[in-house]
Design an enzyme around this catalytic site. Structure first.
Site, PDB file in Angstrom:
ATOM      1  N   HIS A 369      10.825   2.341  30.984  1.00  0.00           N
ATOM      2  CA  HIS A 369       9.815   1.326  30.200  1.00  0.00           C
ATOM      3  C   HIS A 369       9.526   2.169  28.490  1.00  0.00           C
ATOM      4  CE1 HIS A 369       8.175  -1.788  32.009  1.00  0.00           C
ATOM      5  NE2 HIS A 369       7.685  -0.993  32.236  1.00  0.00           N
ATOM      6  N   LYS A 560      -3.519  -4.118  20.672  1.00  0.00           N
ATOM      7  CA  LYS A 560      -2.561  -3.049  20.751  1.00  0.00           C
ATOM      8  C   LYS A 560      -3.015  -1.804  20.948  1.00  0.00           C
ATOM      9  CE  LYS A 560       0.511  -4.392  17.758  1.00  0.00           C
ATOM     10  NZ  LYS A 560       1.643  -3.997  19.289  1.00  0.00           N
ATOM     11  N   ARG A 561      -2.559  -0.878  22.116  1.00  0.00           N
ATOM     12  CA  ARG A 561      -3.552   0.003  21.834  1.00  0.00           C
ATOM     13  C   ARG A 561      -3.020   1.217  20.468  1.00  0.00           C
ATOM     14  NH1 ARG A 561      -4.513   2.698  27.266  1.00  0.00           N
ATOM     15  NH2 ARG A 561      -5.259   4.295  26.226  1.00  0.00           N
ATOM     16  N   LYS A 566       2.779   2.952  16.539  1.00  0.00           N
ATOM     17  CA  LYS A 566       2.243   1.740  16.467  1.00  0.00           C
ATOM     18  C   LYS A 566       2.190   1.157  15.378  1.00  0.00           C
ATOM     19  CE  LYS A 566       1.867   0.358  21.567  1.00  0.00           C
ATOM     20  NZ  LYS A 566       2.284  -0.542  21.767  1.00  0.00           N
ATOM     21  N   THR A 668       4.824  -6.649  24.240  1.00  0.00           N
ATOM     22  CA  THR A 668       4.854  -8.339  24.903  1.00  0.00           C
ATOM     23  C   THR A 668       3.155  -8.780  24.170  1.00  0.00           C
ATOM     24  OG1 THR A 668       3.434  -7.045  26.568  1.00  0.00           O
ATOM     25  CG2 THR A 668       5.370  -7.896  26.871  1.00  0.00           C
ATOM     26  N   LYS A 672       3.234 -13.262  22.676  1.00  0.00           N
ATOM     27  CA  LYS A 672       1.333 -14.136  23.430  1.00  0.00           C
ATOM     28  C   LYS A 672       1.570 -14.514  22.209  1.00  0.00           C
ATOM     29  CE  LYS A 672       0.318 -10.354  26.034  1.00  0.00           C
ATOM     30  NZ  LYS A 672      -0.609  -9.407  26.101  1.00  0.00           N
TER      31      LYS A 672
HETATM   32  C1  LIG Z   1      -0.449  -8.082  26.083  1.00  0.00           C
HETATM   33  C2  LIG Z   1      -0.993  -6.244  25.651  1.00  0.00           C
HETATM   34  C3  LIG Z   1      -1.307  -5.420  25.561  1.00  0.00           C
HETATM   35  C4  LIG Z   1       0.511  -4.622  25.331  1.00  0.00           C
HETATM   36  O1  LIG Z   1       0.416  -5.214  23.830  1.00  0.00           O
HETATM   37  P1  LIG Z   1       1.458  -4.940  22.765  1.00  0.00           P
HETATM   38  O2  LIG Z   1       1.444  -5.230  21.363  1.00  0.00           O
HETATM   39  O3  LIG Z   1       3.109  -5.267  23.283  1.00  0.00           O
HETATM   40  O4  LIG Z   1       1.365  -2.996  22.929  1.00  0.00           O
HETATM   41  C5  LIG Z   1      -1.962  -4.567  25.872  1.00  0.00           C
HETATM   42  N1  LIG Z   1      -3.334  -5.033  26.171  1.00  0.00           N
HETATM   43  C6  LIG Z   1      -3.552  -5.676  26.510  1.00  0.00           C
HETATM   44  C7  LIG Z   1      -5.135  -6.055  27.158  1.00  0.00           C
HETATM   45  C8  LIG Z   1      -2.146  -6.785  26.933  1.00  0.00           C
HETATM   46  O5  LIG Z   1      -3.042  -8.259  26.893  1.00  0.00           O
END
Ligand SMILES: *Cc1c(COP(=O)(O)O)cnc(C)c1O
Length: 847
Positions: A369, A560-561, A566, A668, A672
């Site tokens: 990853h 996101k984190r 990022k 991911t 979404k």
């Molecule tokens: C999908 C998801 C992530 C991952 O988000 P990225 O934008 O891909 O870093 C992190 N936390 C939660 C709660 C998520 O649903």
């Protein structure tokens, strides 16, 4: 009685019967299981009563599935992951069972609001972010595709911390997710296994006079499994998430108790239970923490012992183990499974080394990853020697044999031996977990095309050269059940009424939406839904400093984190730039924007926490400034988690995927958003590359350097100071922050952010700044043409089919696991009238 599928209410009378039974179920659970009466029941009691009622409707399928796996020759996928970010269960289970409407009706007739009950659930936050959420999406797809699977992990008593803001700073509150009671799990106390630590190894002669080694641990703990049923979507398969909790093997050490050391005895018990106490809230390595290493070993050992038990229930020996189990290592966190399985085979089950190694390497596969070499997990040899002495010996033996092979392949090349060795000998000696995972399995996969390419060229270049077929790509995906049907009911309903519902299990079918992008009636409905979703969030979060959030605005979202790679601070520099433009030119023609942020920072990650404070500080000034706050507002939603995700992805207009190219393995969140009709502003990083390919370059806002340009720029000697000096708007934006405009005149507060940007800028924020601002200008212009925007959004959703986790899992099955769907026939009766004839004790088997 054999029925192919569970069937709840297919006619009017059946429907009434079902609702009546559900209502009775609520009342029964409330009274008998929870021991309360309606007059003194809390919302939590109602939540539990409804959940237990729903759970009962999963039980027949669950038990039926387990029985089928035991009796039939099915291959089981074991997904080993230190994190599972499942999100709330109730709503998802209602959707997958297909009884949402009936339960809503039964709840209403019982005076309950199902939505309120769904919202009450405290989600199990047993993961940090993307990696744990991926594991959860994969469990959903495995069950929905009718693949027998077990998710193995840790039942952390405290999951991911809850985030609050205190004067704009992140404050971490402990997550007490188990406090209200967890109706979805089953404790299997009598299926505990023992796990050792410390001690020493010794040689001995077995009954046949053969010299063997055994580990004599200094301590033992017990691992107790807690099973959560994982429903597939409208199928009979109910898989299992089995999470291990640590307990002391005995509650008192009577020897110590007798000499009066009661506290010492209790202390031992406490230490044992510490193992599964808390999730490390770090999305990278928790460097050098012995407890973290032991957490990994603990759940891995429990899981391997469990699989062996299941296997030996069906077969005489472990020779064909890899025909029964395919074990996937989600990153290197469970990589200690390789020496653990070797130990179990050689020391406990008395296999010779070569046969054992054959079984091991046919069993495991490893998902990488990360690209950052510094983020690859490694553990000090000295720490392993103390905690897992036998495993260290086994790792050395694996390494000795592996390096012989490397030397044979590359005679005289000492450098390649040094690089590929499982032991890092450059300073203090470490065990490199990625190397261990690469050697110990039969497949390695990256999680997006670009990521896999970079693994082949950089991070794992030596392994790729040695084993050219071993490293493959499987691009990540997300489940459309949770991320569309559950979280965006309005849009799902519109799509259903337009093209039916096959897309829910075959997401490529969304392609049928393409022609509707030209249908003005459909487009109008699409817009109304986005607007309604946006209104929801405006009512949910009132603006603290300025006017209420405006649902007409462009909702520009980055959730996101919080991480420098990022680049939330790049987003922020754009906001400050717009702020300045509006201050300088109040007539400026730009669409109103609401910038939404969400995300947690690791508690020890100073810069990430300062970026949170900076966002909140800019928000305070911007939202409170009547000169701009009609057109510019900022909302930082606290405590970003799956539940918040359910709200956020469906209401976004714009998805921010702006990491420095080459840093994000896949992402991911990007998928979404696009599924829910958001357009992406993004770099050529991770899965963005493939998303853009699928939805069409003309429907994607691309900006910034690609990987090659990033490398070239760095090679040429990157100096962010030059950009700062030359770019007027950037200069002004940075100065505004540096001079304390957003910190009540305090020039010191944000200096570390400014210094980092101007001195090193490790993630090249300044280099991509102008391209980003220009691209955002375009975004604004397109948004002012709602027809055009909506058409692009519909095309994004229509072409996002590839990113269903069903596609990812299908690839894993074919390329790595060699497993096929195993449809389960419903053969088990629920409760026979007249009761059960119990088998004799010796006929009972447990799995
Ligand atoms: C999908 C998801 C992530 C991952 O988000 P990225 O934008 O891909 O870093 C992190 N936390 C939660 C709660 C998520 O649903």
């Amino acid at each position: 009685m054999t029925k192919k599928k569970a069937n709840y209410g297919n006619s009017q009378t059946n429907e009434r019967k079902t609702i009546k039974k559900l209502k009775r179920g609520f009342a029964y659970k409330l009274f008998y299981q929870l021991g309360v009466w309606t007059q003194n029941a809390s919302l939590n009691d109602y939540y539990l009563a409804v959940s237990y009622t729903v759970r009962d409707r999963m039980q027949q399928l669950f038990i039926n599935t387990i029985r089928a796996f035991q009796q039939k020759d099915s291959k089981i996928v074991s997904y080993l992951s230190a994190e599972f970010l499942m999100g709330p269960h109730l709503h998802n289970n209602l959707i997958n069972l297909g009884i949402y409407d009936q339960v809503a009706q039964a709840a209403a007739e019982s005076g309950l609001d199902l939505q309120q009950i769904i919202d009450h659930e405290e989600e199990p936050g047993l993961g940090n972010g993307g990696l744990g959420r991926l594991a959860a999406c994969y469990l959903d797809s495995l069950a929905s595709l009718e693949i027998p699977a077990i998710g193995y992990g840790i039942r952390y008593e405290f999951g991911m911390f809850d985030q609050a803001f205190d004067n704009g700073w992140q404050k971490e509150l402990s997550d007490r997710w188990l406090q209200p009671g967890n109706p979805w799990e089953f404790k299997k106390a009598d299926m505990a296994v023992e796990v050792g630590s410390g001690g020493y190894t010794e040689q001995y002669k077995d009954d046949h006079g053969k010299l063997r080694v055994r580990w004599v641990p200094g301590k033992l703990v017990k691992g107790i499994p807690y099973d959560t049923p994982i429903l597939g979507y409208r199928v009979n398969t109910v898989n299992m998430l089995r999470l291990w909790s640590a307990e002391a093997p005995k509650s008192f050490d009577f020897a110590e108790f007798n000499v009066g050391d009661y506290l010492g005895a209790v202390h031992e018990k406490m230490l044992a239970e510490t193992i599964s106490k808390v999730l490390y809230p770090n999305d990278e390595q928790s460097h050098g923490k012995a407890l973290r290493l032991y957490q990994q070993y603990f759940f891995v050992s429990c899981s391997m012992q469990d699989m062996i038990r299941i296997h030996l229930f069906q077969f005489e020996n472990l020779d064909n183990f890899s025909d029964k189990f395919a074990v996937q290592l989600n990153d290197t966190h469970p990589a200690i499974a390789v020496p653990e399985f070797m130990r179990l085979l050689v020391d406990v089950h008395h296999y010779d080394w070569d046969s054992a190694w054959e079984i091991v390497t046919h069993t495991f596969a490893y998902t990488n990853h990360t690209l950052l070499p510094e983020a690859l997990e490694k553990w000090p040899v000295a720490m392993l020697a103390g905690l897992l002495p036998r495993h260290l010996e086994i790792i050395y033996e694996i390494n000795r044999r592996f390096l012989d092979l490397v030397r044979l392949e590359y005679p005289g090349d000492v450098d390649v031996v040094r690089r590929m060795s499982i032991i890092d000998e450059t300073g203090e000696r470490y065990v490199r977990m990625a190397n261990l995972a690469c050697v110990g399995g039969h497949a390695i996969n990256g999680v997006a095309q670009l990521h896999t390419k970079l693994l082949k060229e950089h991070t794992l270049v030596d392994f790729h050269r040695l084993w050219p077929d071993k490293l493959i790509n499987i691009t990540n995906g997300v489940t459309p059940r949770r991320w569309m049907v559950v979280s965006n009911p309005r849009l799902s309903q519109l799509i259903r009424s337009a093209i039916g519902e096959e897309w829910i299990t075959d997401l490529k079918k969304l392609q049928a939406l393409e022609p509707l992008a030209e249908d003005s009636a459909f487009c109008e409905k699409w817009q109304q839904i986005k607007f309604a979703n946006k209104q929801d969030i405006c009512t949910m979060f009132a603006c603290k400093q300025g006017p209420n959030y405006n649902p007409q605005a462009l909702f520009d979202v980055q959730v996101k984190r919080i991480h420098e790679y990022k680049r939330q601070h790049l987003n922020l520099l754009h906001i400050v730039t717009l702020y300045q433009r509006l201050k300088n030119n109040p007539e400026l023609d730009i669409p109103p924007r609401l910038f939404i942020f969400g995300g947690k920072a690791a508690p020890s990650y100073f810069m990430a926490k300062l970026i949170i404070k900076l966002i909140n500080s800019v928000a305070e000034v911007v939202n409170g400034d009547p000169a701009v706050n009609k057109r510019l507002q900022i909302l930082f939603i606290p405590n970003y988690n799956v539940q918040i995700g359910h709200i956020v992805y469906p209401m976004a207009d714009l998805s921010e995927q702006i990491s420095l190219a080459g840093k994000e393995a896949s992402g991911t969140g990007n998928m979404k958003f696009a599924m829910n009709g958001a357009l992406t502003v993004g770099t050529l990083d991770g899965a963005n590359v493939e998303i853009r390919e699928e939805v069409g370059a003309e429907n994607f806002f691309l900006f910034g350097m690609n990987v090659g340009e990033v490398e070239a720029r760095r090679a040429a000697g990157y100096n962010p100071q030059d950009i700062y000096n030359e770019n007027k708007e950037l200069h002004a934006a940075i100065n505004l922050i540096a001079t304390g405009h957003f910190s009540h005149g305090d020039r010191e507060l944000f200096r570390p952010v400014i210094d980092s940007l101007l001195k090193h800028d490790p993630f090249m924020v300044l280099a991509d700044y102008q391209a980003y601002v220009d691209c955002q200008q375009q975004v604004g212009e397109v948004f002012q043409d709602p027809q055009r925007w909506t058409r692009m959004a519909i095309l994004n959703a229509a072409r996002i089919g590839k990113f269903s986790s069903d596609r990812s899992i299908t690839e894993y099955c074919r390329k790595i696991w060699q497993v096929k769907p195993f449809p389960v026939a419903l053969t088990l009766q629920r409760v026979p009238d007249g009761g059960i004839k119990f088998p004799k004790r010796k006929e009972i088997v447990r799995t």
